[in-house]
Design a protein around this motif. Structure first.
Motif, short mmCIF file in Angstrom:
data_model
loop_
_atom_site.label_atom_id
_atom_site.label_comp_id
_atom_site.label_asym_id
_atom_site.label_seq_id
_atom_site.Cartn_x
_atom_site.Cartn_y
_atom_site.Cartn_z
N LEU A 31 -26.22 15.92 30.24
CA LEU A 31 -24.77 15.91 30.09
C LEU A 31 -24.22 14.52 30.38
CD1 LEU A 31 -22.08 17.30 29.65
CD2 LEU A 31 -22.11 18.03 32.05
N ALA A 32 -24.79 13.84 31.37
CA ALA A 32 -24.36 12.49 31.71
C ALA A 32 -24.59 11.55 30.53
CB ALA A 32 -25.10 12.00 32.95
N GLU A 33 -25.74 11.69 29.87
CA GLU A 33 -26.05 10.85 28.72
C GLU A 33 -25.04 11.08 27.60
OE1 GLU A 33 -30.06 11.95 27.95
OE2 GLU A 33 -30.92 10.45 29.32
N LYS A 34 -24.63 12.34 27.41
CA LYS A 34 -23.64 12.65 26.36
C LYS A 34 -22.29 12.05 26.71
CE LYS A 34 -25.79 17.00 24.90
NZ LYS A 34 -25.63 18.48 24.81
N ILE A 35 -21.93 12.11 28.00
CA ILE A 35 -20.65 11.53 28.44
C ILE A 35 -20.62 10.03 28.19
CG2 ILE A 35 -19.24 11.03 30.48
CD1 ILE A 35 -20.07 13.77 31.56
N ILE A 36 -21.74 9.37 28.53
CA ILE A 36 -21.81 7.92 28.35
C ILE A 36 -21.78 7.57 26.86
CG2 ILE A 36 -23.28 5.89 28.71
CD1 ILE A 36 -24.30 7.27 31.27
N ALA A 37 -22.47 8.36 26.07
CA ALA A 37 -22.47 8.12 24.61
C ALA A 37 -21.06 8.27 24.06
CB ALA A 37 -23.42 9.10 23.94
N LYS A 38 -20.35 9.33 24.52
CA LYS A 38 -18.98 9.54 24.05
C LYS A 38 -18.09 8.39 24.50
CE LYS A 38 -15.55 11.97 22.35
NZ LYS A 38 -15.18 13.27 22.94
N PHE A 39 -18.32 7.90 25.70
CA PHE A 39 -17.54 6.79 26.22
C PHE A 39 -17.73 5.55 25.34
CE2 PHE A 39 -17.82 2.88 28.78
CZ PHE A 39 -16.51 2.78 29.22
N ASN A 40 -18.98 5.27 24.97
CA ASN A 40 -19.25 4.10 24.12
C ASN A 40 -18.58 4.22 22.75
OD1 ASN A 40 -20.79 2.65 25.98
ND2 ASN A 40 -22.65 3.83 25.49
N VAL A 41 -18.57 5.44 22.22
CA VAL A 41 -17.92 5.65 20.92
C VAL A 41 -16.42 5.38 21.03
CG1 VAL A 41 -17.27 7.40 19.21
CG2 VAL A 41 -19.62 7.30 20.07
#
Length: 350
Positions: A31-41
């Protein structure tokens, strides 16, 4: 991405080249990886404008610490202790931006302090300092009330400071006999006055009224003037000490040409030689109060001698006087009797 405790955090560089640390607020790695990915987008799409704008206006914890210390330097009596506490906070939180402080971050600090073996009472004081720093940060518009609220939500640990350790008369004498020459008069003063270490080390001859037999202290912990009567032991002790022509320290350190800054090492060594374990200098104050209570001195008088604002603080010594409680209720044996000597209490016939 990295872990702090159980929570995953990540860092990035903002538009001004500053490194920002941010919590994903989850312990789930995926979930943390998804949050960071969304943040980068969102950053790429320039939809993180509000957060970037806040970053450009934010302050680091170190900047808050410097301003806080500057403001309390001449007004806070415990400045030296507070400065030490804040230095520890700076070492832990580093260059974190104030906006990055969360409930989880401060609770993790608590856990790390516990893991270091610190007592709850030794963790609560730095936490209170941290909370006050963030309250002032809001006043100074260095952060928001929302961030300060996160820090304020961290609960204090259960107080374990109600430890009461005191020496018997024999142990007190043994300790005195094992003190180095510079330490012995300081320990004798503590045992016979109950004064705190800071007050004793800062005593000057102008604090002594030998004519009327009082030690006069204005700079007490509760902010009130203390007029402490001297017993014969203290009077003889002071008369035996060399007195300088100027208004110098009573306990003079020839190595520094001033007062003693600390005596922790020599006191620990004296306790070791005397085979006295788990004993701190402040426990001499407990010894003073405990011996008075066990000798029949009332808690009200002990309260005045210790300089307590409330008798609630003195009540910790109440259990040392069980005999006086027993004698108090035994008075009723005489009060609740008829003139004939028979008890007024009768059994009722059914």
């Amino acid at each position: 991405m990295y872990r702090r405790g159980k929570i995953w955090w990540f860092s990035y560089t903002d538009a001004n080249g500053k490194q920002i640390f941010r919590s994903t607020e989850t312990s789930d790695r995926k979930l943390a990886e998804k949050i960071i990915a969304k943040f980068n987008v969102l950053r790429i799409e320039n939809k993180w404008f509000d957060f970037e704008e806040a970053s450009r206006q934010s302050y680091t914890f170190k900047e808050l610490a410097e301003k806080y210390l500057d403001r309390i330097k001449d007004v806070k009596k415990s400045y030296r202790v507070t400065k030490y506490i804040i230095k520890q906070h700076i070492d832990y939180f580093g260059d974190y931006y104030l906006e990055n402080f969360t409930l989880d971050l401060v609770e993790q600090w608590q856990k790390d302090e516990i893991a270091r073996g610190l007592k709850n009472s030794s963790i609560n004081k730095p936490l209170n300092v941290l909370k006050h720093m963030f309250a002032k940060a809001v006043d100074w518009k260095m952060t928001t009330s929302k961030v300060a609220g996160e820090v304020r939500r961290v609960k204090l640990l259960k107080d374990d400071s109600k430890r009461l350790r005191y020496l018997s008369a024999e142990e007190s004498e043994t300790l005195i006999n094992n003190c180095d020459n510079h330490l012995k008069p300081i320990v004798i003063m503590a045992l016979n006055t109950g004064l705190r270490k800071g007050n004793i080390l800062n005593l000057k001859w102008s604090n002594i009224d030998m004519i009327n037999g009082f030690i006069l202290i204005d700079d007490t912990k509760n902010g009130e003037r203390l007029e402490l009567p001297m017993n014969e032991t203290v009077k003889q002790l002071l008369q035996s000490l060399p007195r300088r022509l100027d208004d110098g320290y009573i306990f003079f350190n020839p190595k520094t040409s001033g007062g003693f800054v600390d005596i922790k090492h020599s006191f620990r060594s004296a306790c070791k030689r005397a085979n006295i374990e788990d004993f701190h200098f402040h426990d001499l104050r407990h010894t003073f109060a405990s011996q008075l209570v066990m000798s029949g001195v009332s808690l009200a008088v002990v309260k005045e001698l210790l300089g307590h604002k409330s008798v609630k603080m003195t009540m910790r010594y109440a259990h040392l006087a069980p005999g006086h409680k027993q004698r108090a209720v035994e008075i009723l044996d005489n009060v609740l009797k008829r003139p004939t000597g028979k008890t007024m209490l009768k059994t009722r016939k059914i």
